[in-house]
Design a protein around this motif. Sequence first.
Motif, short mmCIF file in Angstrom:
data_model
loop_
_atom_site.label_atom_id
_atom_site.label_comp_id
_atom_site.label_asym_id
_atom_site.label_seq_id
_atom_site.Cartn_x
_atom_site.Cartn_y
_atom_site.Cartn_z
N GLU A 4 0.83 -1.19 0.00
CA GLU A 4 0.00 0.00 0.00
C GLU A 4 0.88 1.25 0.00
OE1 GLU A 4 -3.78 -1.68 2.55
OE2 GLU A 4 -2.24 -0.52 3.57
N ASP A 5 0.35 2.34 -0.58
CA ASP A 5 1.05 3.62 -0.57
C ASP A 5 0.87 4.22 0.82
OD1 ASP A 5 2.36 5.93 -1.23
OD2 ASP A 5 0.61 6.85 -2.19
N SER A 6 1.96 4.42 1.53
CA SER A 6 1.87 4.84 2.92
C SER A 6 1.32 6.26 3.06
CB SER A 6 3.22 4.72 3.61
OG SER A 6 4.14 5.62 3.04
N ARG A 7 1.67 7.16 2.15
CA ARG A 7 1.19 8.55 2.25
C ARG A 7 -0.33 8.61 2.06
NH1 ARG A 7 5.93 11.82 -0.94
NH2 ARG A 7 7.57 11.24 0.52
N GLU A 8 -0.78 7.89 1.08
CA GLU A 8 -2.22 7.86 0.81
C GLU A 8 -2.97 7.25 2.00
OE1 GLU A 8 -4.99 5.13 -1.99
OE2 GLU A 8 -3.34 6.17 -3.00
N TYR A 9 -2.43 6.21 2.55
CA TYR A 9 -3.06 5.53 3.67
C TYR A 9 -3.07 6.43 4.92
CZ TYR A 9 -4.36 1.88 6.92
OH TYR A 9 -5.00 1.15 7.87
N GLN A 10 -1.98 7.15 5.14
CA GLN A 10 -1.93 8.05 6.29
C GLN A 10 -2.95 9.18 6.16
OE1 GLN A 10 2.14 9.31 6.43
NE2 GLN A 10 2.86 7.38 7.34
N GLU A 11 -3.09 9.73 4.96
CA GLU A 11 -4.09 10.78 4.74
C GLU A 11 -5.50 10.24 4.99
OE1 GLU A 11 -3.78 14.02 4.24
OE2 GLU A 11 -1.63 13.72 4.48
N GLN A 12 -5.74 9.02 4.55
CA GLN A 12 -7.05 8.40 4.75
C GLN A 12 -7.31 8.20 6.26
OE1 GLN A 12 -7.27 4.51 3.09
NE2 GLN A 12 -9.45 4.26 3.52
N GLN A 13 -6.30 7.78 7.00
CA GLN A 13 -6.47 7.59 8.44
C GLN A 13 -6.69 8.92 9.15
OE1 GLN A 13 -6.82 4.84 10.21
NE2 GLN A 13 -6.69 3.64 8.36
#
Length: 104
Positions: free
Chosen positions: A89-98
């Motif tokens: 998974e793309d970590s930046r995208e996932y962090q923004e989603q969280q």
Amino acid sequence: MFNLKTLQRNKTVKYGLPMILLVVGGSFGLREFTQLRYDAQKIRQRLDPDLEANMDMKRPSVTLEEEYEKMKENNLDEWKNIRGPRPWEDSREYQEQQRRSKTD
């Protein structure tokens, strides 16, 4: 009496004696190697007395009761478990989603 060829044919002398020598010699050899290991650990553990005194002064004395009081102040009812991103998974995208779901 005993002939050298007779001793060479004897299975006990041919196989048993080298085995006994290997086991007994190996135990003495292992004792020496392990002693070296423990001696090296003792040398590493010794610190300069001045350095040791400085290390003790820098360590804050924290008691179990103080830590318990700190943990009591935390509000665990509103705590939410957020997992980290998986390797694919793309970590930046996932962090923004969280972060977005955290504010909701």
